[in-house]
Motif scaffolding. Structure first.
Motif, PDB file in Angstrom:
ATOM      1  N   GLN A 132       0.827  -1.213   0.000  1.00 48.05           N
ATOM      2  CA  GLN A 132       0.000   0.000   0.000  1.00 48.05           C
ATOM      3  C   GLN A 132       0.858   1.258   0.000  1.00 48.05           C
ATOM      4  OE1 GLN A 132      -3.319   0.274  -0.475  1.00 48.05           O
ATOM      5  NE2 GLN A 132      -2.897   2.476  -0.537  1.00 48.05           N
ATOM      6  N   GLU A 133       1.943   1.254   0.805  1.00 46.82           N
ATOM      7  CA  GLU A 133       2.836   2.418   0.865  1.00 46.82           C
ATOM      8  C   GLU A 133       3.541   2.632  -0.476  1.00 46.82           C
ATOM      9  OE1 GLU A 133       3.960   2.210   5.625  1.00 46.82           O
ATOM     10  OE2 GLU A 133       5.058   1.006   4.171  1.00 46.82           O
ATOM     11  N   GLU A 134       3.947   1.534  -1.109  1.00 47.10           N
ATOM     12  CA  GLU A 134       4.596   1.632  -2.421  1.00 47.10           C
ATOM     13  C   GLU A 134       3.622   2.181  -3.456  1.00 47.10           C
ATOM     14  OE1 GLU A 134       7.230  -1.162  -5.441  1.00 47.10           O
ATOM     15  OE2 GLU A 134       6.562  -1.963  -3.533  1.00 47.10           O
ATOM     16  N   LYS A 135       2.367   1.724  -3.373  1.00 50.09           N
ATOM     17  CA  LYS A 135       1.338   2.203  -4.298  1.00 50.09           C
ATOM     18  C   LYS A 135       1.110   3.701  -4.120  1.00 50.09           C
ATOM     19  CE  LYS A 135      -3.441   1.224  -5.627  1.00 50.09           C
ATOM     20  NZ  LYS A 135      -4.666   0.483  -5.290  1.00 50.09           N
ATOM     21  N   THR A 136       1.080   4.154  -2.861  1.00 43.56           N
ATOM     22  CA  THR A 136       0.907   5.580  -2.571  1.00 43.56           C
ATOM     23  C   THR A 136       2.062   6.393  -3.141  1.00 43.56           C
ATOM     24  OG1 THR A 136      -0.280   5.063  -0.531  1.00 43.56           O
ATOM     25  CG2 THR A 136       0.660   7.284  -0.710  1.00 43.56           C
ATOM     26  N   LEU A 137       3.290   5.903  -2.954  1.00 49.55           N
ATOM     27  CA  LEU A 137       4.462   6.605  -3.477  1.00 49.55           C
ATOM     28  C   LEU A 137       4.425   6.681  -4.996  1.00 49.55           C
ATOM     29  CD1 LEU A 137       7.145   7.965  -2.817  1.00 49.55           C
ATOM     30  CD2 LEU A 137       8.230   5.723  -2.915  1.00 49.55           C
ATOM     31  N   ASN A 138       4.029   5.577  -5.655  1.00 47.13           N
ATOM     32  CA  ASN A 138       3.928   5.557  -7.114  1.00 47.13           C
ATOM     33  C   ASN A 138       2.882   6.559  -7.615  1.00 47.13           C
ATOM     34  OD1 ASN A 138       5.910   3.642  -7.403  1.00 47.13           O
ATOM     35  ND2 ASN A 138       4.489   1.922  -7.449  1.00 47.13           N
ATOM     36  N   GLN A 139       1.754   6.643  -6.894  1.00 43.80           N
ATOM     37  CA  GLN A 139       0.700   7.588  -7.281  1.00 43.80           C
ATOM     38  C   GLN A 139       1.186   9.026  -7.152  1.00 43.80           C
ATOM     39  OE1 GLN A 139      -2.425   6.386  -4.644  1.00 43.80           O
ATOM     40  NE2 GLN A 139      -3.357   4.983  -6.116  1.00 43.80           N
ATOM     41  N   LEU A 140       1.922   9.301  -6.066  1.00 44.32           N
ATOM     42  CA  LEU A 140       2.441  10.654  -5.847  1.00 44.32           C
ATOM     43  C   LEU A 140       3.461  11.030  -6.917  1.00 44.32           C
ATOM     44  CD1 LEU A 140       2.938  10.609  -1.976  1.00 44.32           C
ATOM     45  CD2 LEU A 140       1.240  11.927  -3.244  1.00 44.32           C
ATOM     46  N   SER A 141       4.354  10.093  -7.241  1.00 44.81           N
ATOM     47  CA  SER A 141       5.408  10.412  -8.208  1.00 44.81           C
ATOM     48  C   SER A 141       4.873  10.460  -9.637  1.00 44.81           C
ATOM     49  CB  SER A 141       6.564   9.413  -8.105  1.00 44.81           C
ATOM     50  OG  SER A 141       6.115   8.098  -8.336  1.00 44.81           O
ATOM     51  N   SER A 142       3.861   9.653  -9.967  1.00 46.91           N
ATOM     52  CA  SER A 142       3.334   9.679 -11.336  1.00 46.91           C
ATOM     53  C   SER A 142       2.514  10.937 -11.604  1.00 46.91           C
ATOM     54  CB  SER A 142       2.474   8.435 -11.610  1.00 46.91           C
ATOM     55  OG  SER A 142       1.322   8.451 -10.797  1.00 46.91           O
ATOM     56  N   ALA A 143       2.065  11.596 -10.542  1.00 43.99           N
ATOM     57  CA  ALA A 143       1.277  12.823 -10.717  1.00 43.99           C
ATOM     58  C   ALA A 143       2.165  14.032 -10.999  1.00 43.99           C
ATOM     59  CB  ALA A 143       0.444  13.087  -9.466  1.00 43.99           C
ATOM     60  N   LEU A 144       3.476  13.886 -10.746  1.00 53.00           N
ATOM     61  CA  LEU A 144       4.376  15.022 -10.934  1.00 53.00           C
ATOM     62  C   LEU A 144       4.748  15.197 -12.395  1.00 53.00           C
ATOM     63  CD1 LEU A 144       6.772  14.411  -7.922  1.00 53.00           C
ATOM     64  CD2 LEU A 144       4.959  16.102  -8.075  1.00 53.00           C
ATOM     65  N   ARG A 145       4.893  16.446 -12.827  1.00 52.95           N
ATOM     66  CA  ARG A 145       5.361  16.767 -14.179  1.00 52.95           C
ATOM     67  C   ARG A 145       6.648  17.559 -14.041  1.00 52.95           C
ATOM     68  NH1 ARG A 145       1.719  16.788 -18.381  1.00 52.95           N
ATOM     69  NH2 ARG A 145       3.603  17.035 -19.605  1.00 52.95           N
TER      70      ARG A 145
END
Length: 198
Positions: A132-145
């Motif tokens: 779950q923590e890895e998924k959260t980190l991936n979501q945060l980083s994929s939202a960045l431009r």
């Protein structure tokens, strides 16, 4: 960001040069404390005064918050950073958090957190990142431009899938064996890469 440092035999932590500006923003007066005795927190005094005031207000509304203030007072001491950028760790906290030899310093926006190196590695290994923590980190980083990615897209147009573009800015002279073999190796590597991603 993590920084390596050392605590000398007198219990003084040498603050890395890259972290000094953050601490010195409001002078050399600091508050060194902990909420659990396992790590050390170093606050600029101005920041600590605000934290203490907020903790005091929380304690007046909920007595369960009292333990945070009690621990911060028990482990904490006001200290002055010396001219060499050294900070004395209070003896009670030095013993509790094993502040000797190699340490790791994590810099947060308004304080530093210091861990005994061996202890820190042990805690990291015993508490791995959950799915779950890895998924959260991936979501945060994929939202960045990132600005460089936006600029590249404007210059080159969209890049589809796993396509990569390489430009060769140097002409290969036919009578230079070294340059020719370099071009052949690059071509092989490029085609092998395309075969893997295809």
């Amino acid at each position: 960001m993590s920084n390596s440092a050392k605590v000398d035999q007198k219990g003084r932590l040498k603050i890395p040069v890259t972290l000094l500006p953050m601490l010195k923003r409001s002078g050399t007066e600091l508050y060194v404390t902990s909420e659990d005795g396992y790590s050390v927190r170093i606050y600029p005094m101005q920041v600590w005064n605000q934290v203490e005031e907020r903790l005091g207000r929380l304690c007046s509304h909920n007595r369960n918050n009292q333990k945070l203030l009690v621990r911060a007072k028990y482990f904490g001491r006001a200290v002055t950073m010396d001219k060499q950028g050294r900070v004395l760790i209070p003896i009670v906290l030095r013993s509790s958090a094993h502040m000797k030899g190699g340490v790791d310093i994590l810099d947060y926006s308004n304080y530093l957190e210091v861990w005994n190196h061996a202890q820190f590695l042990k805690i990291l290994k015993s508490s791995p990142i959950t799915v779950q923590e890895e998924k959260t980190l991936n979501q945060l980083s994929s939202a960045l431009r990132f600005p460089w990615a936006i600029q590249r897209n404007k210059e080159e147009g969209p890049v589809h899938g796993t396509e990569r573009r390489f430009r060769i800015h140097r002409r290969v002279s036919p009578d230079s064996r070294r340059q020719a073999s370099h071009a052949i190796r690059s071509a092989r590597t490029d085609s092998a890469w395309h075969a893997r991603v295809a």
